[in-house]
Design a protein around this motif. Structure first.
Motif, PDB file in Angstrom:
ATOM      1  N   SER A 175       0.837  -1.213   0.000  1.00 44.06           N
ATOM      2  CA  SER A 175       0.000   0.000   0.000  1.00 44.06           C
ATOM      3  C   SER A 175       0.867   1.256   0.000  1.00 44.06           C
ATOM      4  O   SER A 175       0.499   2.279  -0.586  1.00 44.06           O
ATOM      5  N   ASP A 178       2.032   1.700  -3.546  1.00 43.46           N
ATOM      6  CA  ASP A 178       0.907   2.167  -4.353  1.00 43.46           C
ATOM      7  C   ASP A 178       0.674   3.659  -4.128  1.00 43.46           C
ATOM      8  O   ASP A 178       0.491   4.428  -5.079  1.00 43.46           O
ATOM      9  N   GLU A 182       0.987   6.857  -6.713  1.00 44.89           N
ATOM     10  CA  GLU A 182      -0.118   7.794  -6.926  1.00 44.89           C
ATOM     11  C   GLU A 182       0.304   9.232  -6.635  1.00 44.89           C
ATOM     12  O   GLU A 182      -0.220  10.173  -7.229  1.00 44.89           O
ATOM     13  N   VAL A 226       6.265  -1.787 -10.926  1.00 47.89           N
ATOM     14  CA  VAL A 226       4.913  -1.309 -11.246  1.00 47.89           C
ATOM     15  C   VAL A 226       4.102  -2.416 -11.924  1.00 47.89           C
ATOM     16  O   VAL A 226       2.935  -2.662 -11.571  1.00 47.89           O
ATOM     17  N   LEU A 229       3.192  -5.075  -9.455  1.00 49.12           N
ATOM     18  CA  LEU A 229       2.104  -4.626  -8.590  1.00 49.12           C
ATOM     19  C   LEU A 229       0.758  -4.833  -9.274  1.00 49.12           C
ATOM     20  O   LEU A 229      -0.213  -5.292  -8.653  1.00 49.12           O
ATOM     21  N   ASP A 230       0.684  -4.522 -10.564  1.00 50.40           N
ATOM     22  CA  ASP A 230      -0.546  -4.791 -11.315  1.00 50.40           C
ATOM     23  C   ASP A 230      -0.837  -6.290 -11.356  1.00 50.40           C
ATOM     24  O   ASP A 230      -1.993  -6.710 -11.238  1.00 50.40           O
ATOM     25  N   ARG A 233      -2.418  -7.498  -8.169  1.00 44.70           N
ATOM     26  CA  ARG A 233      -3.813  -7.064  -8.062  1.00 44.70           C
ATOM     27  C   ARG A 233      -4.742  -7.899  -8.942  1.00 44.70           C
ATOM     28  O   ARG A 233      -5.893  -8.158  -8.578  1.00 44.70           O
TER      29      ARG A 233
END
Length: 245
Positions: A175, A178, A182, A226, A229-230, A233
């Motif tokens: 988190s 992430d 962002e 990155v 991370l996708d 998810r």
């Protein structure tokens, strides 16, 4: 008679969406469907909900032509002056998610391409997703979601040591990454978002770098982080190695 009319329209839409339309068929389809060969179009793809057309009236200058299929419901949208984000918002407001919306295409003959791009956008919703989303801004995630075996390998290769840790610790570090992404790599803004100290953010990111053996300051390694991370998810049931171990 109405059923026969629907079937004729659906056959024409199928030819356009599946790229089976010869130039003369595209012209005929446009005439029957009342759509110009040149115009601003998008395609939306959703899981089957029955017959959604009555629940999604034309709005904001947009016109929806629905093609229900057993595995998908597809809408060809004549956008007018609207954009795909307006399509996503309208469908989300109607509770029709999850779904994917293509970018704008400028002619009927490109609806097949738009349909494939909408399919790719839908994949980025992941398990349990409820939003209707546009492909814009989600292309990396769509590339990962479209290759599930590669996504599983990427997740375990990059995040393997992290995924083996306590779930609460793992969630904290993921988190933080992430939020840092962002916040465009700003530790200060990330700290504000997470309600913690800036040094806490930096310490978590250093731990993440140590566990993944990747540096956030090296562009290629950041890209891997990155994309991984996708992958985490979007994988449907946790993370497993491609061999199933």
């Amino acid at each position: 008679m109405r059923q026969r009319g629907d079937e004729r329209e659906w056959a024409l839409l199928d030819a356009l969406l599946d790229e089976r339309g010869r130039p003369d068929l595209v012209t005929s389809a446009g005439a029957v469907l009342g759509l110009p060969e040149r115009g601003r179009y998008a395609v939306a793809v959703l899981p089957p909900h029955g017959r959604p057309g009555s629940r999604t009236p034309d709005a904001q200058g947009m016109r929806f032509l629905w093609r229900p299929r057993p595995e998908r419901e597809i809408a060809v949208v004549a956008l007018g002056e609207a954009d795909p984000a307006a399509v996503a918002a309208l469908l989300s407001a109607g509770g029709l998610g999850p779904g994917g919306v293509s970018p704008v295409v400028d002619r009927l003959a490109a609806l097949g391409t738009a349909r494939r791009l909408a399919d790719a956008a839908l994949l980025t919703c992941g398990p349990g997703g409820e939003e209707v989303v546009c492909l814009a801004g989600r292309v990396p995630a769509a590339l990962v979601a479209g290759q599930p075996a590669l996504a599983a390998y990427l997740a375990t290769d990059v995040f393997g040591p992290l995924l083996a840790r306590d779930p609460a610790d793992r969630a904290l570090l993921v988190s933080t990454l992430d939020a840092w992404l962002e916040c465009e790599g700003s530790p200060g803004r990330t700290a504000l978002r997470l309600c913690c100290h800036r040094n806490t953010v930096l310490n978590r990111l250093r731990r993440l770098e140590e566990l993944t053996s990747r540096s956030l300051s090296r562009p290629r390694e950041l890209v891997e982080l990155v994309l991984a991370l996708d992958a985490v998810r979007l994988l449907p049931r946790g993370v497993s190695s491609p061999s199933g171990d």
